[in-house]
Enzyme design. Structure first.
Site, PDB file in Angstrom:
ATOM      1  N   HIS A   1     -82.725  21.164  26.563  1.00  0.00           N
ATOM      2  CA  HIS A   1     -81.836  22.325  26.607  1.00  0.00           C
ATOM      3  C   HIS A   1     -81.512  22.685  28.049  1.00  0.00           C
ATOM      4  O   HIS A   1     -80.880  23.697  28.312  1.00  0.00           O
ATOM      5  CB  HIS A   1     -82.499  23.539  25.945  1.00  0.00           C
ATOM      6  CG  HIS A   1     -82.697  23.403  24.463  1.00  0.00           C
ATOM      7  ND1 HIS A   1     -81.693  22.987  23.612  1.00  0.00           N
ATOM      8  CD2 HIS A   1     -83.774  23.657  23.671  1.00  0.00           C
ATOM      9  CE1 HIS A   1     -82.159  22.981  22.368  1.00  0.00           C
ATOM     10  NE2 HIS A   1     -83.414  23.367  22.384  1.00  0.00           N
TER      11      HIS A   1
ATOM     12  N   ARG B   1     -71.067  24.358  20.763  1.00  0.00           N
ATOM     13  CA  ARG B   1     -70.669  25.065  19.546  1.00  0.00           C
ATOM     14  C   ARG B   1     -69.927  26.313  19.987  1.00  0.00           C
ATOM     15  O   ARG B   1     -70.188  26.814  21.094  1.00  0.00           O
ATOM     16  CB  ARG B   1     -71.934  25.443  18.762  1.00  0.00           C
ATOM     17  CG  ARG B   1     -71.706  26.090  17.417  1.00  0.00           C
ATOM     18  CD  ARG B   1     -73.043  26.406  16.742  1.00  0.00           C
ATOM     19  NE  ARG B   1     -72.848  26.811  15.361  1.00  0.00           N
ATOM     20  CZ  ARG B   1     -73.826  27.175  14.537  1.00  0.00           C
ATOM     21  NH1 ARG B   1     -75.090  27.162  14.959  1.00  0.00           N
ATOM     22  NH2 ARG B   1     -73.570  27.535  13.295  1.00  0.00           N
TER      23      ARG B   1
ATOM     24  N   MET C   1     -80.446  17.861   4.773  1.00  0.00           N
ATOM     25  CA  MET C   1     -81.414  18.085   5.849  1.00  0.00           C
ATOM     26  C   MET C   1     -82.331  19.262   5.532  1.00  0.00           C
ATOM     27  O   MET C   1     -83.511  19.248   5.858  1.00  0.00           O
ATOM     28  CB  MET C   1     -80.706  18.287   7.187  1.00  0.00           C
ATOM     29  CG  MET C   1     -80.344  16.960   7.841  1.00  0.00           C
ATOM     30  SD  MET C   1     -79.589  17.090   9.462  1.00  0.00           S
ATOM     31  CE  MET C   1     -80.825  17.978  10.413  1.00  0.00           C
TER      32      MET C   1
END
Ligand code: A3P
Length: 277
Positions: free
Chosen positions: A93, A116, A216
Site C-alpha cells: 500500500h 478506485r 470470493m
C-alpha cells in the site's frame, strides 16, 4: 487521532516503522518474475491478488490463502522473503516513491496498480477502519480526516497521482476497480498478458467466474474473513463489492468538494473516475 509514525509526511500503520520502509526500499532484491499488487487501501487489492494467484495456477485453487500467495511486503523485513519460490507476488500500500525494492523504473519486477473512485474508496475505508477509529466516529469526521491525509498511507489523491504518472512504464499496469467490475474478462486477460501468461480464453473465463464477488466471498482462501472483526457493523471484509456506494454516506457538499479537489489535483494527468454502476 490515529496512531502511527510518519515517513515523508505519510502516516504508517503501527505495524510498520519508517526504518523498515527504508530498509525494504534499499535491501529488497527483486526478480524478473516478481509481481506487485499496489493500491491505496480498499481499492481492490484482495481481488487482484486472487486474480494473480489464479493466473499463476491456470485457474485452479492451489490451497494457498491470498495473503500467503502474495504476502503484504510492507510488514516484512528485507531478507525474509528470499527463500520464497518464484514467481513471487507481493501486495503493497506504499506510495510509488516509497515502494519496496526501490524505484520501479530501475526494477526488474512488474507492478499492477489498482485505483478506485475516491468516493467509494473513502466509504469502504470508513467501514473497514473500525479497529483504528473511535467506534462512534461519524462519517463527516472521517471524511475530513481522509481529506487531511492523516490516514494510513497518506493522502489518497497523492497516492493515486504518484503511481498513475508512471502508467507508461513497460513494467507498470494500471487498472481500476470499476474496469475490473464492468469488464472482468478483458481486464483479467490484460493482467494475464501483462504477466506473460498467454492463457486460453476458457481459462480466463474460469478465473472470471472464480473471482466474482459472490465466489470470493464464499471462498475461505480469498475472503479475508479473519479481518471481519475489524469491520464496522460486522459486515465482513467482503462488504458490498459495488460501484456507487458513496451515495449512501456522501452529502451533496462533500461530493462537490471531492470533484473540485480532483479537478485541481488530478485533471492535468488525465486520471478520471467512474462513480456509477
Ligand atoms: P467494499 O467495502 O466497497 O465492499 P481491498 O482488498 O483493497 O481491501 O478492497 C476491499 C474492497 O474490495 C471491499 O469493498 C470489498 O468488498 C471489495 N471486493 C473484494 N473482492 C471483490 C470482488 N471479487 N468483486 C468486487 N469487489 C470486491
Amino acid at each position: 487521532p490515529i496512531t502511527g509514525e510518519y515517513i515523508d509526511g505519510v502516516l504508517l500503520p503501527t505495524l510498520i516503522k519508517p526504518g523498515d520502509v527504508v530498509a525494504l526500499r534499499q535491501e529488497l532484491k527483486l526478480r524478473e518474475t516478481d509481481v506487485f499488487v499496489a493500491t491505496f487501501p480498499k481499492c481492490g487489492t484482495t481481488w487482484t491478488q486472487q486474480i494473480v494467484k489464479l493466473i499463476w495456477s491456470g485457474g485452479r485453487e492451489d490451497g494457498r490463502d491470498v495473503d500467503e500467495a502474495l504476502p503484504w511486503i510492507d510488514v516484512t523485513k528485507p531478507h525474509e522473503l528470499d527463500d520464497m519460490p518464484s514467481p513471487r507476488g507481493f501486495k503493497t500500500h506504499l506510495p510509488y516513491h516509497l515502494c519496496p525494492g526501490g524505484d520501479p523504473r530501475q526494477s526488474p519486477a512488474k507492478y499492477i496498480y489498482v485505483y478506485r473512485n475516491p468516493k467509494d474508496t473513502m466509504v469502504s475505508n470508513y467501514h473497514f477502519s473500525v479497529k483504528f477509529l473511535p467506534e462512534d466516529m461519524p462519517w463527516s469526521n472521517y471524511y475530513k480526516m481522509m481529506l487531511s491525509g492523516d490516514v494510513y498511507f497518506g493522502n489518497i489523491f497523492d497516492h493515486m497521482r504518484g503511481w498513475y504518472i508512471h502508467k507508461d512504464l513497460p513494467n507498470v499496469l494500471i487498472i481500476s476497480y470499476e474496469m475490473l467490475k464492468k469488464d472482468s474478462f478483458n481486464m483479467i486477460k490484460k493482467i494475464s498478458d501483462f504477466l506473460g501468461y498467454q492463457l486460453q480464453d476458457d481459462v480466463i473465463a474460469d478465473i472470471t467466474k472464480l473471482t466474482s464477488f459472490e465466489k470470493m466471498r464464499g471462498n475461505e482462501l480469498a475472503n479475508n474473513s479473519w479481518m471481519d472483526k475489524y469491520r464496522r457493523e460486522g459486515a465482513g471484509f467482503m462488504r458490498k463489492g459495488v460501484i456507487g456506494d458513496w451515495k449512501s454516506l456522501f452529502s451533496e457538499e462533500e461530493s462537490i468538494e471531492i470533484d473540485e479537489i480532483i479537478k485541481e489535483k488530478l485533471s492535468d494527468i488525465g486520471l478520471v473516475f467512474d462513480y456509477d454502476p
